[in-house]
Design a protein around this motif. Structure first.
Motif, PDB file in Angstrom:
ATOM      1  N   GLU A  12       7.435  -2.155   5.163  1.00  0.00           N
ATOM      2  CA  GLU A  12       7.023  -1.439   3.847  1.00  0.00           C
ATOM      3  C   GLU A  12       7.409   0.338   4.160  1.00  0.00           C
ATOM      4  OE1 GLU A  12       2.935  -1.868   2.461  1.00  0.00           O
ATOM      5  OE2 GLU A  12       3.495  -4.364   2.303  1.00  0.00           O
ATOM      6  N   VAL A  13       7.102   0.723   5.324  1.00  0.00           N
ATOM      7  CA  VAL A  13       7.283   2.157   5.578  1.00  0.00           C
ATOM      8  C   VAL A  13       8.726   2.212   5.536  1.00  0.00           C
ATOM      9  CG1 VAL A  13       7.238   3.904   7.460  1.00  0.00           C
ATOM     10  CG2 VAL A  13       5.348   2.485   7.233  1.00  0.00           C
ATOM     11  N   VAL A  14       9.877   1.424   6.297  1.00  0.00           N
ATOM     12  CA  VAL A  14      10.925   1.711   6.243  1.00  0.00           C
ATOM     13  C   VAL A  14      11.644   1.415   4.757  1.00  0.00           C
ATOM     14  CG1 VAL A  14      13.244   0.647   7.074  1.00  0.00           C
ATOM     15  CG2 VAL A  14      11.427   0.869   8.531  1.00  0.00           C
ATOM     16  N   ASP A  15      11.108   0.586   4.027  1.00  0.00           N
ATOM     17  CA  ASP A  15      11.312   0.276   2.723  1.00  0.00           C
ATOM     18  C   ASP A  15      11.343   1.699   1.808  1.00  0.00           C
ATOM     19  OD1 ASP A  15      12.422  -2.301   2.979  1.00  0.00           O
ATOM     20  OD2 ASP A  15      10.714  -3.159   2.354  1.00  0.00           O
ATOM     21  N   ALA A  16      10.136   2.075   2.026  1.00  0.00           N
ATOM     22  CA  ALA A  16       9.928   3.330   1.357  1.00  0.00           C
ATOM     23  C   ALA A  16      10.616   4.518   1.607  1.00  0.00           C
ATOM     24  CB  ALA A  16       8.281   3.695   1.383  1.00  0.00           C
ATOM     25  N   LEU A  17      10.899   4.695   2.911  1.00  0.00           N
ATOM     26  CA  LEU A  17      11.565   5.859   3.410  1.00  0.00           C
ATOM     27  C   LEU A  17      13.165   5.670   3.612  1.00  0.00           C
ATOM     28  CD1 LEU A  17       9.104   6.957   6.503  1.00  0.00           C
ATOM     29  CD2 LEU A  17       9.373   8.126   4.256  1.00  0.00           C
TER      30      LEU A  17
ATOM     31  N   THR B  62       1.084  -1.195  -0.249  1.00  0.00           N
ATOM     32  CA  THR B  62       0.091  -0.088   0.038  1.00  0.00           C
ATOM     33  C   THR B  62       0.850   1.154  -0.115  1.00  0.00           C
ATOM     34  OG1 THR B  62      -0.150   0.188   2.353  1.00  0.00           O
ATOM     35  CG2 THR B  62      -1.910  -1.314   1.198  1.00  0.00           C
ATOM     36  N   PRO B  63       0.223   2.212  -0.520  1.00  0.00           N
ATOM     37  CA  PRO B  63       1.144   3.608  -0.847  1.00  0.00           C
ATOM     38  C   PRO B  63       1.402   4.288   0.522  1.00  0.00           C
ATOM     39  CG  PRO B  63      -0.833   4.007  -1.447  1.00  0.00           C
ATOM     40  CD  PRO B  63      -1.097   2.406  -1.109  1.00  0.00           C
ATOM     41  N   LEU B  64       2.708   4.966   0.416  1.00  0.00           N
ATOM     42  CA  LEU B  64       3.090   5.967   1.632  1.00  0.00           C
ATOM     43  C   LEU B  64       2.927   7.188   0.938  1.00  0.00           C
ATOM     44  CD1 LEU B  64       4.251   6.013   4.743  1.00  0.00           C
ATOM     45  CD2 LEU B  64       6.232   6.328   3.622  1.00  0.00           C
ATOM     46  N   ILE B  65       1.882   8.002   1.281  1.00  0.00           N
ATOM     47  CA  ILE B  65       1.593   9.171   0.429  1.00  0.00           C
ATOM     48  C   ILE B  65       1.855  10.585   1.128  1.00  0.00           C
ATOM     49  CG2 ILE B  65      -0.177  10.569  -0.507  1.00  0.00           C
ATOM     50  CD1 ILE B  65      -2.177   8.012  -0.443  1.00  0.00           C
ATOM     51  N   PRO B  66       3.024  11.063   0.543  1.00  0.00           N
ATOM     52  CA  PRO B  66       3.277  12.509   1.020  1.00  0.00           C
ATOM     53  C   PRO B  66       2.004  13.385   1.357  1.00  0.00           C
ATOM     54  CG  PRO B  66       4.400  12.079  -0.957  1.00  0.00           C
ATOM     55  CD  PRO B  66       3.432  11.113  -0.872  1.00  0.00           C
ATOM     56  N   ALA B  67       1.859  14.098   2.501  1.00  0.00           N
ATOM     57  CA  ALA B  67       0.930  14.859   2.897  1.00  0.00           C
ATOM     58  C   ALA B  67       1.106  16.237   3.151  1.00  0.00           C
ATOM     59  CB  ALA B  67       0.001  14.343   4.129  1.00  0.00           C
ATOM     60  N   PRO B  68       1.283  17.130   2.069  1.00  0.00           N
ATOM     61  CA  PRO B  68       1.881  18.409   2.237  1.00  0.00           C
ATOM     62  C   PRO B  68       0.874  19.449   3.037  1.00  0.00           C
ATOM     63  CG  PRO B  68       1.061  17.991   0.008  1.00  0.00           C
ATOM     64  CD  PRO B  68       0.946  16.710   0.515  1.00  0.00           C
TER      65      PRO B  68
END
Length: 367
Positions: free
Chosen positions: A187-192, A46-52
């Motif tokens: 997944e969070v760590v893989d993405a960041l 599932t996506p990790l979406i930036p929240a500006p």
């Protein structure tokens, strides 16, 4: 394989076409073997979406991301645990599963059980489950029992049934559930590329915060991340046993997914809070709805009300966030689970009774 490795391997090919589901993607991190029949709907990734917009609201050069688990196959994070729970139940020869649910667990258990050719029985608190979730469980073919009582009473009953009869309990007391759910932290760590500074998460039965912490610790121990996050758990004020330090006999909140007064995973959750130097805090229904609307109108993300508790809590505690921190807010469920709340709580204009001609429509549009 971790998520980043999978993405590199896939190159330019569409990710969803090749994503094998979280058991195969993270097989070496999970208690499965060649004998485990993998029951999957290709959950995870599932996506990790930036929240500006939310980042700007917090200020202090903080970067906020949304882990949107509402894009799992049945629309909630429960699919992460259910692929494991049902796969292991099938491996053990079970023919039926049972759970108590405020809605999301029932939908997920029903979907994965039917995928495995198993019977699914779900107990729900009568009148306290969002219609979107109930509709899912029914369509997936579950046998639904609406009991006169709250979630905590329903859970007590299914525990007794599972102890006495040949049926597998798939609530988060099932240890395989948390094993599957910990992959969200991977997944969070893989993405960041590392763990966030804060992980903000809604807390109901307290399984998900426990699972995330398990995942973050395992990745750090293996050298996949340098740091660990502070685990910040947010509960609705009317259902906040982790904050109050005692059972809430009659939990009450608009956020039905976390309307739980006696979390079964509270000991694991307290351990996560203590080890991470995190905290449990309460947010009001009004604060949850404000965050719910901000996510939709500001970020274009439609989550169910309980999910918005993570953002509501972050906003409420924004002065405590370190300058320049990276924060991940977990959104546990899709907004389509509870459309009635969206219809009743929005700031949009809804014009009705419009004459079907161009001039009238143009006038309403302000031209």
């Amino acid at each position: 394989m971790p998520l980043l490795s999978a993405l590199r391997r896939l190159g330019s090919k569409p990710v969803m076409q090749d994503w094998p589901g979280l058991i195969e993607a993270y097989r070496s991190w999970l208690p499965v073997s060649a004998a485990t029949p993998v029951i999957t709907l290709r959950e995870g990734a599932t996506p990790l979406i930036p929240a500006p917009v939310i980042s700007e609201r917090i200020g202090r050069s903080v970067k906020v991301f949304l882990k949107y688990d509402g894009l799992n196959p049945t629309g909630s994070f429960k699919d992460r645990g259910m692929t494991m729970a049902i796969s292991k139940a099938r491996e053990a020869g079970s023919e039926a599963v049972i759970c108590a649910s405020t809605g999301n667990t029932s939908a997920s258990a029903a979907a994965y059980a039917r995928r495995a050719g198993m019977r699914a029985f779900v107990l729900i608190p009568d009148g306290y489950v969002a219609q979107g979730k109930l509709a899912q469980a029914l369509l997936y073919g579950a046998e639904v029992l609406a009991v006169k009582g709250n979630f905590d009473r329903a859970l007590a009953i299914v525990r007794e049934v599972a102890d006495s009869y040949p049926i597998t309990l798939v609530n988060s007391l099932n240890p395989f559930r948390l094993q599957g759910q910990k992959t969200a932290a991977f997944e969070v760590v893989d993405a960041l590329g590392d763990a966030p500074d804060w992980l903000c998460i809604p807390v109901g039965n307290a399984g998900n915060i426990s699972a995330y912490w398990m995942g973050f610790k395992e990745y750090k121990a293996a050298g996949r991340s340098r740091t660990l996050p502070r685990m910040m758990g947010f509960q609705a004020a009317g259902a906040a046993p982790m904050v109050l330090g005692h059972t809430v006999e009659q939990p009450d909140t608009i956020a039905t997914a976390i309307r739980i007064g006696n979390p079964v995973n509270k000991e694991n959750a307290l351990k996560a809070q203590g080890e991470s130097q995190g905290a449990f805090m309460a947010v009001t229904d009004a604060e949850i709805i404000e965050a719910y609307k901000l996510l939709g109108s500001g970020e274009g993300v439609f989550c169910e009300p309980a999910s918005a508790a993570s953002v509501a809590g972050l906003i409420k505690r924004r002065e405590e966030v370190p300058i320049g921190a990276t924060v991940v807010c977990v959104l546990t469920g899709n907004g389509l689970k509870d459309p009635d709340t969206a219809i009743e709580n929005n700031d949009s204009k809804f014009h009705t009774g419009i004459d079907p001609d161009t001039a009238t429509v143009a006038q309403v549009l302000g031209f």
